[in-house]
Design an enzyme around this catalytic site. Structure first.
Site, PDB file in Angstrom:
ATOM      1  N   ASP A  15      -3.125  -2.343  -8.757  1.00  0.00           N
ATOM      2  CA  ASP A  15      -4.562  -2.255  -8.545  1.00  0.00           C
ATOM      3  C   ASP A  15      -5.006  -0.850  -8.907  1.00  0.00           C
ATOM      4  OD1 ASP A  15      -4.595  -4.848  -7.708  1.00  0.00           O
ATOM      5  OD2 ASP A  15      -4.753  -4.396  -5.574  1.00  0.00           O
ATOM      6  N   LYS A  32       0.820  -1.206   0.000  1.00  0.00           N
ATOM      7  CA  LYS A  32       0.000   0.000   0.000  1.00  0.00           C
ATOM      8  C   LYS A  32       0.861   1.266   0.000  1.00  0.00           C
ATOM      9  CE  LYS A  32      -3.979  -2.325   2.005  1.00  0.00           C
ATOM     10  NZ  LYS A  32      -3.424  -3.688   1.838  1.00  0.00           N
ATOM     11  N   ARG A  34      -6.984  -5.303 -11.675  1.00  0.00           N
ATOM     12  CA  ARG A  34      -5.622  -5.808 -11.491  1.00  0.00           C
ATOM     13  C   ARG A  34      -4.926  -5.812 -12.853  1.00  0.00           C
ATOM     14  NH1 ARG A  34      -3.125  -9.199  -7.998  1.00  0.00           N
ATOM     15  NH2 ARG A  34      -3.851  -7.617  -6.518  1.00  0.00           N
ATOM     16  N   ARG A  54     -15.952  -3.576  -1.842  1.00  0.00           N
ATOM     17  CA  ARG A  54     -14.686  -4.258  -2.126  1.00  0.00           C
ATOM     18  C   ARG A  54     -14.847  -5.139  -3.352  1.00  0.00           C
ATOM     19  NH1 ARG A  54     -13.894  -7.471   3.277  1.00  0.00           N
ATOM     20  NH2 ARG A  54     -16.049  -7.979   2.722  1.00  0.00           N
TER      21      ARG A  54
END
Length: 321
Positions: free
Chosen positions: A277, A129, A214, A237
């Site tokens: 992502d 992240k 992705r 999500r």
């Protein structure tokens, strides 16, 4: 050294527990076995260090395209990692102390000439992240903090935010806090362990309804199609592990711009297999530990992504490859 006698080790989660229909590591192992590689299986706990030399309890591995019987393992034997040509580090997150210690052990073999994919220095440096935050021009407004007042101020500024841990995967621990701020105190308290742990806040991107895409990079080059992971009804999500469905799509002009921004650093760090992502116009994460979605893209588009990765591995091991 020829392609047919390459010795490939894999460090992974228990192979008996993988999802046969979608596991990326299994696709990599099938492709390696098809090329005649000798396969050796290890779990993270099998690695050990003795007198400064990295070893593992290795088991010979064969894999099969059979949903009822996809692997066979031989007997475990303590062997030096330097007997291997390449090691795939495919242990899924979380990137916890056990993962970091395993990467350090692999580093001992790497310094003796064993190729580790992805390289250990990059695995240690590139939090999935936080790594994306080195490219702020590619990211939506983001904050990392453990402080309640700082996180609340970010929510007050942006009104609609996502809070998530820095070490999660598969959509675990992700919370959407809307403009009314409902439950914000409980969410911050839980994720930060009452102010003791850093977490990430990002402005909510409504484009998530069209999918969290992705994009796979092999040796810095993008696979031609991304996998849009579209949330199920009532979810924010898109992760497949959280019930999203995967639909392939062609890369857009914006996708290619995002890729161009990160390519130099990815190549500089020697990252052979990376998953970006992307939600809407923004990168949200750069996955380097155990990128997935190979099977879904291959099944829908007829690609052979594992073959591309093995080609990249061979180029580094066999000068004529």
């Amino acid at each position: 050294m020829s392609q047919s006698n390459l010795r490939l080790g894999v460090v992974m989660d228990p192979i008996a527990d993988i999802a046969y229909k979608k596991d990326t590591t299994l696709a990599l192992l099938w492709a390696a076995q098809d090329r005649g590689y000798q396969l050796y299986y290890m779990e993270q706990e099998d690695l050990f260090l003795q007198a400064g030399e990295a070893f593992a309890l290795m088991r010979p591995l064969s894999v099969h395209r059979d949903a009822g019987h996809w692997f066979d393992l031989g007997d475990a034997e303590a062997r030096p990692l330097t007997e291997l040509d390449t090691i795939l580090m495919r242990k899924d997150p979380p990137v916890d102390a056990d993962f970091i210690n395993a990467v350090h052990l692999l580093g001992f073999a790497e310094r003796e000439g064993v190729q580790v994919v992805n390289p250990t220095a990059a695995l240690l440096q590139c939090n999935e992240k936080l790594f994306a935050q080195q490219f702020p021009q590619c990211c939506a407004p983001t904050l990392v903090s453990s402080r309640d007042e700082v996180l609340r101020a970010f929510h007050a500024e942006h009104g609609n935010v996502i809070f998530k841990p820095l070490d999660g995967m598969g959509g675990t621990g992700i919370f959407h806090i809307g403009p009314d701020g409902r439950n914000i105190g409980a969410v911050i308290e839980q994720l930060t362990l009452r102010g003791q742990r850093q977490i990430m806040a990002q402005r909510y991107l409504p484009e998530i309804k069209d999918g969290d895409t992705r994009i796979l990079l092999v040796d810095g080059e993008p696979v031609s199609f991304g996998l849009a992971r579209i949330p199920s009804a009532g979810e924010t999500r898109g992760n497949l592990a959280a019930g999203g469905r995967g639909v392939t799509r062609e890369l857009t002009e914006r996708d290619h711009w995002l890729i161009q921004q990160v390519q130099p650093m990815i190549r500089e760090k020697g990252l052979l297999f990376v998953g970006l992502d992307v939600i809407g116009d923004y990168i949200t994460e750069i996955n380097v530990t155990s990128p997935t979605c190979v099977r879904e893209i291959d099944d829908q588009r007829g690609t052979h992504i594992a073959g591309l990765l093995l080609d990249a591995i061979e180029r580094r091991l066999i000068p004529s490859a």
